[in-house]
Design a protein around this motif. Structure first.
Motif, PDB file in Angstrom:
ATOM      1  N   VAL A 189      -4.682  -3.653  15.051  1.00 22.35           N
ATOM      2  CA  VAL A 189      -3.845  -2.648  14.381  1.00 22.35           C
ATOM      3  C   VAL A 189      -2.389  -2.788  14.824  1.00 22.35           C
ATOM      4  CG1 VAL A 189      -3.416  -0.172  14.159  1.00 22.35           C
ATOM      5  CG2 VAL A 189      -5.749  -1.049  14.033  1.00 22.35           C
ATOM      6  N   PHE A 190      -2.182  -2.994  16.123  1.00 21.39           N
ATOM      7  CA  PHE A 190      -0.812  -3.132  16.625  1.00 21.39           C
ATOM      8  C   PHE A 190      -0.124  -4.354  16.033  1.00 21.39           C
ATOM      9  CE2 PHE A 190       2.153  -5.034  19.664  1.00 21.39           C
ATOM     10  CZ  PHE A 190       3.037  -3.989  19.873  1.00 21.39           C
ATOM     11  N   ALA A 191      -0.806  -5.499  16.053  1.00 20.98           N
ATOM     12  CA  ALA A 191      -0.172  -6.740  15.602  1.00 20.98           C
ATOM     13  C   ALA A 191      -0.046  -6.805  14.086  1.00 20.98           C
ATOM     14  CB  ALA A 191      -0.971  -7.941  16.112  1.00 20.98           C
ATOM     15  N   ALA A 192      -1.081  -6.353  13.364  1.00 18.73           N
ATOM     16  CA  ALA A 192      -1.074  -6.459  11.904  1.00 18.73           C
ATOM     17  C   ALA A 192      -0.171  -5.423  11.245  1.00 18.73           C
ATOM     18  CB  ALA A 192      -2.495  -6.322  11.366  1.00 18.73           C
ATOM     19  N   SER A 193       0.177  -4.373  11.965  1.00 15.59           N
ATOM     20  CA  SER A 193       1.010  -3.329  11.359  1.00 15.59           C
ATOM     21  C   SER A 193       2.442  -3.798  11.116  1.00 15.59           C
ATOM     22  CB  SER A 193       1.022  -2.081  12.258  1.00 15.59           C
ATOM     23  OG  SER A 193      -0.253  -1.498  12.337  1.00 15.59           O
ATOM     24  N   TRP A 194       2.941  -4.727  11.947  1.00 12.41           N
ATOM     25  CA  TRP A 194       4.349  -5.092  11.837  1.00 12.41           C
ATOM     26  C   TRP A 194       4.715  -5.763  10.518  1.00 12.41           C
ATOM     27  CZ3 TRP A 194       6.920  -2.245  14.813  1.00 12.41           C
ATOM     28  CH2 TRP A 194       6.470  -1.920  16.096  1.00 12.41           C
ATOM     29  N   PRO A 195       4.003  -6.797  10.065  1.00  9.16           N
ATOM     30  CA  PRO A 195       4.378  -7.378   8.766  1.00  9.16           C
ATOM     31  C   PRO A 195       4.224  -6.403   7.617  1.00  9.16           C
ATOM     32  CG  PRO A 195       2.332  -8.337   9.565  1.00  9.16           C
ATOM     33  CD  PRO A 195       2.905  -7.555  10.689  1.00  9.16           C
ATOM     34  N   ILE A 196       3.214  -5.530   7.688  1.00 12.09           N
ATOM     35  CA  ILE A 196       3.047  -4.529   6.625  1.00 12.09           C
ATOM     36  C   ILE A 196       4.173  -3.513   6.671  1.00 12.09           C
ATOM     37  CG2 ILE A 196       1.484  -2.807   5.662  1.00 12.09           C
ATOM     38  CD1 ILE A 196      -0.821  -4.293   6.989  1.00 12.09           C
ATOM     39  N   LEU A 197       4.536  -3.070   7.875  1.00  9.80           N
ATOM     40  CA  LEU A 197       5.606  -2.085   8.026  1.00  9.80           C
ATOM     41  C   LEU A 197       6.937  -2.639   7.537  1.00  9.80           C
ATOM     42  CD1 LEU A 197       6.703   0.602   9.224  1.00  9.80           C
ATOM     43  CD2 LEU A 197       6.985  -0.618  11.385  1.00  9.80           C
ATOM     44  N   ILE A 198       7.296  -3.838   7.981  1.00  7.03           N
ATOM     45  CA  ILE A 198       8.586  -4.414   7.608  1.00  7.03           C
ATOM     46  C   ILE A 198       8.657  -4.659   6.102  1.00  7.03           C
ATOM     47  CG2 ILE A 198      10.141  -6.356   7.949  1.00  7.03           C
ATOM     48  CD1 ILE A 198       9.854  -4.437  10.341  1.00  7.03           C
ATOM     49  N   ASN A 199       7.585  -5.181   5.526  1.00  2.00           N
ATOM     50  CA  ASN A 199       7.584  -5.430   4.078  1.00  2.00           C
ATOM     51  C   ASN A 199       7.622  -4.131   3.284  1.00  2.00           C
ATOM     52  OD1 ASN A 199       7.027  -8.447   3.049  1.00  2.00           O
ATOM     53  ND2 ASN A 199       6.159  -8.197   5.085  1.00  2.00           N
ATOM     54  N   THR A 200       6.983  -3.092   3.798  1.00  2.00           N
ATOM     55  CA  THR A 200       7.044  -1.797   3.109  1.00  2.00           C
ATOM     56  C   THR A 200       8.468  -1.248   3.116  1.00  2.00           C
ATOM     57  OG1 THR A 200       4.759  -1.321   3.759  1.00  2.00           O
ATOM     58  CG2 THR A 200       6.102   0.530   3.034  1.00  2.00           C
ATOM     59  N   ILE A 201       9.135  -1.342   4.253  1.00  2.00           N
ATOM     60  CA  ILE A 201      10.519  -0.865   4.335  1.00  2.00           C
ATOM     61  C   ILE A 201      11.414  -1.632   3.378  1.00  2.00           C
ATOM     62  CG2 ILE A 201      12.531  -0.675   5.843  1.00  2.00           C
ATOM     63  CD1 ILE A 201      10.618  -0.213   8.171  1.00  2.00           C
ATOM     64  N   TYR A 202      11.302  -2.955   3.373  1.00  2.00           N
ATOM     65  CA  TYR A 202      12.122  -3.763   2.465  1.00  2.00           C
ATOM     66  C   TYR A 202      11.809  -3.442   1.014  1.00  2.00           C
ATOM     67  CZ  TYR A 202      13.667  -6.675   6.371  1.00  2.00           C
ATOM     68  OH  TYR A 202      14.237  -7.124   7.535  1.00  2.00           O
ATOM     69  N   GLY A 203      10.518  -3.244   0.712  1.00  2.00           N
ATOM     70  CA  GLY A 203      10.140  -2.939  -0.665  1.00  2.00           C
ATOM     71  C   GLY A 203      10.685  -1.612  -1.143  1.00  2.00           C
ATOM     72  N   VAL A 204      10.637  -0.600  -0.278  1.00  2.00           N
ATOM     73  CA  VAL A 204      11.164   0.713  -0.648  1.00  2.00           C
ATOM     74  C   VAL A 204      12.682   0.661  -0.811  1.00  2.00           C
ATOM     75  CG1 VAL A 204      11.472   3.082   0.150  1.00  2.00           C
ATOM     76  CG2 VAL A 204       9.255   1.953   0.406  1.00  2.00           C
ATOM     77  N   GLN A 205      13.343  -0.060   0.060  1.00  2.00           N
ATOM     78  CA  GLN A 205      14.794  -0.160  -0.033  1.00  2.00           C
ATOM     79  C   GLN A 205      15.250  -0.990  -1.228  1.00  2.00           C
ATOM     80  OE1 GLN A 205      15.881  -1.680   3.828  1.00  2.00           O
ATOM     81  NE2 GLN A 205      15.810   0.334   4.805  1.00  2.00           N
ATOM     82  N   ASP A 206      14.349  -1.765  -1.813  1.00  2.00           N
ATOM     83  CA  ASP A 206      14.679  -2.593  -2.972  1.00  2.00           C
ATOM     84  C   ASP A 206      14.475  -1.865  -4.295  1.00  2.00           C
ATOM     85  OD1 ASP A 206      15.479  -5.356  -3.789  1.00  2.00           O
ATOM     86  OD2 ASP A 206      13.546  -5.302  -4.832  1.00  2.00           O
ATOM     87  N   VAL A 207      14.051  -0.607  -4.233  1.00  2.00           N
ATOM     88  CA  VAL A 207      13.794   0.167  -5.443  1.00  2.00           C
ATOM     89  C   VAL A 207      15.088   0.378  -6.226  1.00  2.00           C
ATOM     90  CG1 VAL A 207      13.028   2.413  -6.311  1.00  2.00           C
ATOM     91  CG2 VAL A 207      11.792   1.303  -4.459  1.00  2.00           C
TER      92      VAL A 207
END
Length: 269
Positions: free
Chosen positions: A142-160
């Motif tokens: 959970v700790f390691a796999a959360s980072w790519p999902i978190l970063i991509n989610t932030i970038y995706g939301v900011q790209d709206v």
């Protein structure tokens, strides 16, 4: 009188030829790799390298080995539990940080500090807080796999597109509705990419924990037992288990890529 070939038919033929060429190149590449491997294994230049034929036969027979299947089940169980939990943790946090600039600024230092920490280095800490081996594996996944999902989610939301947000806001929609109807769908392709990257991390980390801890089950535990053997048979078992790990990773990545293309076909057109 000759008729012209419809454009749609020509496009289908072109796509079929492209797929055939790709398949041919992949087949030639794999066959060439196996041929070089077989030659090196039989030549004796590398004493630790067994022939490809013997290793592939052992790889197939492992599919009927109850002990190895139990180890495989142990690794996949941790990965199957850990990856969805990482999604449940990372996506809401990513939506929050991506839509609230103040929250993103306040947590940026912590994110940049924690993200580069190697997850393998946290194995002793995870075992201290999570005594059962499965819980420790899941926690690290959970700790390691959360980072790519978190970063991509932030970038995706900011790209709206801000126009879409302003349109809903002008009709009286609140922040929650805008996130649900605009931000989340727009960020979905980015989230899917993050999940695909995280999937490979889950498998790698699960095997790493099993290998370093020497637990009761898992591919990592199988590798420990195999590596303690003597002779070519031990190396055959090690490479065969690694081939299984690679095949699983390839299958998971292929499924996720095809699912992503089907769900977000509009993104690639």
């Amino acid at each position: 009188m000759t008729g012209t070939v419809p454009r749609e038919t020509r496009e289908r033929v072109r796509l079929a030829r492209t797929k055939l060429m790709k398949f041919t190149r992949h087949t030639v590449g794999v066959a060439g790799f196996l041929l070089v491997w077989q030659i090196l294994g039989m030549s004796g230049l590398f004493r630790w390298l067994p022939p490809a034929t013997a290793t592939l036969v052992r790889t197939v027979t492992l599919a009927f080995d109850p002990a190895f299947l139990d180890d495989l089940r142990g690794t996949l169980t941790a990965a199957i539990i850990g990856l969805p939990l990482a999604v449940l943790v990372a996506v809401p946090i990513g939506l929050l940080l991506g839509t609230v600039p103040a929250a993103e600024e306040a947590t940026r230092v912590f994110v940049e500090f924690l993200r580069p920490i190697p997850s393998v280095a946290l194995i002793p800490l995870a075992l201290f807080f999570f005594q059962p081996e499965l819980n420790a594996k899941v926690a690290l996944i959970v700790f390691a796999a959360s980072w790519p999902i978190l970063i991509n989610t932030i970038y995706g939301v900011q790209d709206v597109d801000p126009v879409s947000e302003e349109t809903l806001r002008s009709f009286g929609f609140g922040r929650g509705a805008i996130i649900w109807w605009v931000s989340l769908p727009s960020a979905a392709p980015f989230i899917a990419t993050g999940v695909r990257l995280a999937a490979s991390i889950t498998l790698i980390l699960a095997i790493s924990v099993e290998y370093f801890v020497g637990g009761s089950s898992g591919i990592g535990s199988f590798l420990i037992e195999a590596s303690t053997g003597i002779g070519a048979d031990a190396m055959i078992d090690v490479i065969a288990a690694l081939l299984w790990a690679g095949v699983i990773g390839l299958v998971v990545n292929t499924v996720l890529v095809r699912t992503e293309r089907r769900l977000f076909r509009w993104r690639t057109t």
